[in-house]
Design an enzyme around this catalytic site. Structure first.
Site, short mmCIF file in Angstrom:
data_model
loop_
_atom_site.label_atom_id
_atom_site.label_comp_id
_atom_site.label_asym_id
_atom_site.label_seq_id
_atom_site.Cartn_x
_atom_site.Cartn_y
_atom_site.Cartn_z
N GLY A 1 3.16 -0.28 9.65
CA GLY A 1 2.76 1.12 9.71
C GLY A 1 2.80 1.84 8.37
O GLY A 1 3.11 3.03 8.31
N CYS B 1 -6.30 -0.90 6.96
CA CYS B 1 -4.99 -1.07 7.60
C CYS B 1 -5.13 -1.00 9.12
O CYS B 1 -5.71 -0.04 9.64
CB CYS B 1 -4.01 0.00 7.12
SG CYS B 1 -2.45 -0.13 8.02
N ASN C 1 -7.04 0.16 0.13
CA ASN C 1 -6.81 -0.40 1.46
C ASN C 1 -7.66 0.39 2.45
O ASN C 1 -7.26 1.44 2.91
CB ASN C 1 -5.32 -0.34 1.81
CG ASN C 1 -5.06 -1.01 3.15
OD1 ASN C 1 -6.00 -1.34 3.87
ND2 ASN C 1 -3.80 -1.20 3.48
N ILE D 1 -9.79 -10.92 3.53
CA ILE D 1 -9.78 -9.82 4.49
C ILE D 1 -8.34 -9.34 4.73
O ILE D 1 -7.40 -10.04 4.37
CB ILE D 1 -10.37 -10.26 5.87
CG1 ILE D 1 -9.61 -11.49 6.40
CG2 ILE D 1 -11.83 -10.51 5.79
CD1 ILE D 1 -10.02 -11.94 7.81
N SER E 1 0.83 -1.21 0.00
CA SER E 1 0.00 0.00 0.00
C SER E 1 0.87 1.26 0.00
O SER E 1 1.90 1.31 0.66
CB SER E 1 -0.89 0.04 1.24
OG SER E 1 -1.78 -1.04 1.25
N GLY F 1 -1.69 -15.31 8.54
CA GLY F 1 -1.26 -16.71 8.55
C GLY F 1 -2.43 -17.67 8.63
O GLY F 1 -3.60 -17.26 8.60
N GLY G 1 -6.30 -14.55 3.33
CA GLY G 1 -6.20 -14.88 4.76
C GLY G 1 -5.92 -16.36 4.93
O GLY G 1 -6.81 -17.18 4.82
N GLY H 1 -0.19 -14.12 1.12
CA GLY H 1 0.77 -13.21 1.74
C GLY H 1 1.74 -13.99 2.61
O GLY H 1 2.84 -14.36 2.20
N THR H 2 1.30 -14.30 3.82
CA THR H 2 2.16 -15.03 4.75
C THR H 2 2.57 -16.39 4.18
O THR H 2 3.66 -16.88 4.49
CB THR H 2 1.42 -15.19 6.11
OG1 THR H 2 0.99 -13.89 6.52
CG2 THR H 2 2.32 -15.77 7.18
O1 RRO Z 1 1.80 -1.50 6.65
C1 RRO Z 1 1.14 -2.13 7.50
O2 RRO Z 1 1.40 -2.09 8.71
C2 RRO Z 1 -0.01 -2.95 7.13
C3 RRO Z 1 -0.99 -2.57 6.25
BR1 RRO Z 1 -0.87 -0.98 5.28
C4 RRO Z 1 -2.14 -3.39 6.06
O3 RRO Z 1 -3.07 -3.10 5.29
N1 RRO Z 1 -2.20 -4.54 6.76
C5 RRO Z 1 -1.24 -4.92 7.61
O4 RRO Z 1 -1.36 -5.98 8.25
N2 RRO Z 1 -0.14 -4.13 7.79
#
Ligand code: RRO
Length: 299
Positions: A72, A127, A124, A186, A46, A212, A238, A260-261
């Site tokens: 963050g 977050c 997004n 999600i 993002s 995860g 997810g 992702g994970t």
């Molecule tokens: O960068 C993050 O901390 C972060 C984002 Br933008 C998000 O959408 N989801 C996440 O788990 N971490």
């Protein structure tokens, strides 16, 4: 691999696996690695209009049930990221993930990445790690962002939502009503771990997002319920690590899945591995196309 091609809001994906936002998605080189690993599409990390350094370390910790992150929204700003994304165009659809502290910022970021030539934008709205409004907690705010972005860009717009919202299904319905072309369900769930030796939260930011395998039952429930309510495509995200996980999401109503994970567990070739496992399932059960599975669990 036969039968794996899917259509998503007008984009053709060679297979239904996508790199999820946030995992390795800040450079063209890392996105290309996911493409080489077999991803059918990639979603970049993002971005916001201004560069952000992110939260204090530690920002990513592994816990027995999954991964916690409090990154963050560290990113170089949408203009610089857009340039990177422009270098990945061609082989598979490239999706930019945009974040805004206001509706106007979401729209401005979306315009910047569209000009760079991305194939779609994922908003997004969910977050867990930034101070400020979580637009995806509210039907009204989510609707406002989607409407404004849809006024400004022509590429497909997906809304990424969170189960931390009181009612994710109503938020998804509001996004569809506002013109969203798809829902990603999600994001990570707000969570934390505490170090019993130091008696302090483990993450520098104390609270972060949980991802995860442990997320899969929650994500699956969300996809199932959202798919009952909306007619735009749903992308499951997810806890997808194996082809069987992906198949569960298709049966729940997802047209594609994001990983992702799972990349950390099985490496960048996870996309090819999961695709092969989906193909094996199709053959074993006598299906010829992955589309045939979508929503079967609703009968
Ligand atoms: O960068 C993050 O901390 C972060 C984002 Br933008 C998000 O959408 N989801 C996440 O788990 N971490």
């Amino acid at each position: 691999m036969q039968g794996l091609e899917v259509e998503l809001a007008g984009m053709r994906l060679r297979n239904p696996t996508m790199l999820a936002s946030g995992i390795m998605g800040l450079s063209a080189a890392s996105l290309r690695r996911a493409i080489k690993g077999g991803a059918g599409a990639v979603v970049a990390k993002s971005c916001s209009s201004q560069p952000r350094e992110g939260n204090p370390n530690p920002t990513v910790v592994e816990i027995p049930t999954g991964l916690l992150n409090s990154v963050g929204l560290a990113n170089p700003g949408c203009a610089e990221l857009a340039e990177e994304l422009g270098r990945c165009r061609g082989e598979v659809p490239v999706v930019a993930s945009v974040y805004g502290f206001s509706t106007r910022e979401y729209a401005a970021c979306a315009q910047v990445v569209e000009r760079a030539g991305v194939d779609a934008v994922e908003l997004n709205l969910s977050c867990p790690n930034v101070e400020g409004t979580v637009f995806g907690y509210s039907e009204e705010l989510a609707r406002e962002v989607v409407e404004e972005v849809k006024r400004r860009v022509r590429v497909p717009v997906f809304a990424k939502l969170t189960a931390d919202a009181g009612d994710i299904v109503s938020v998804a319905a509001a996004c569809e009503d506002a013109g969203a072309d798809g829902i990603t369900a999600i994001n990570t769930l707000r969570a934390m771990a505490i170090d019993v030796t130091t008696a302090k939260p483990v993450l520098g930011n104390r609270v972060g997002g949980l991802s995860g395998a442990c997320l899969k039952p929650v994500a699956l429930r969300c996809v199932y319920e959202i798919a009952e309510e909306v007619s735009i495509p749903v992308i499951g995200c997810g806890g997808v690590t194996t082809g069987r996980d992906a198949v569960e999401f298709f049966l729940a109503g997802a047209r594609a899945v994001q990983i992702g994970t799972g990349v950390l567990y099985r490496g960048m070739s996870v996309f090819r591995k999961v695709s092969m496992e989906i193909a094996e399932y199709l053959e074993e059960k006598g299906y010829s196309r992955v589309d045939e599975l979508v929503g079967l669990a609703h009968r």
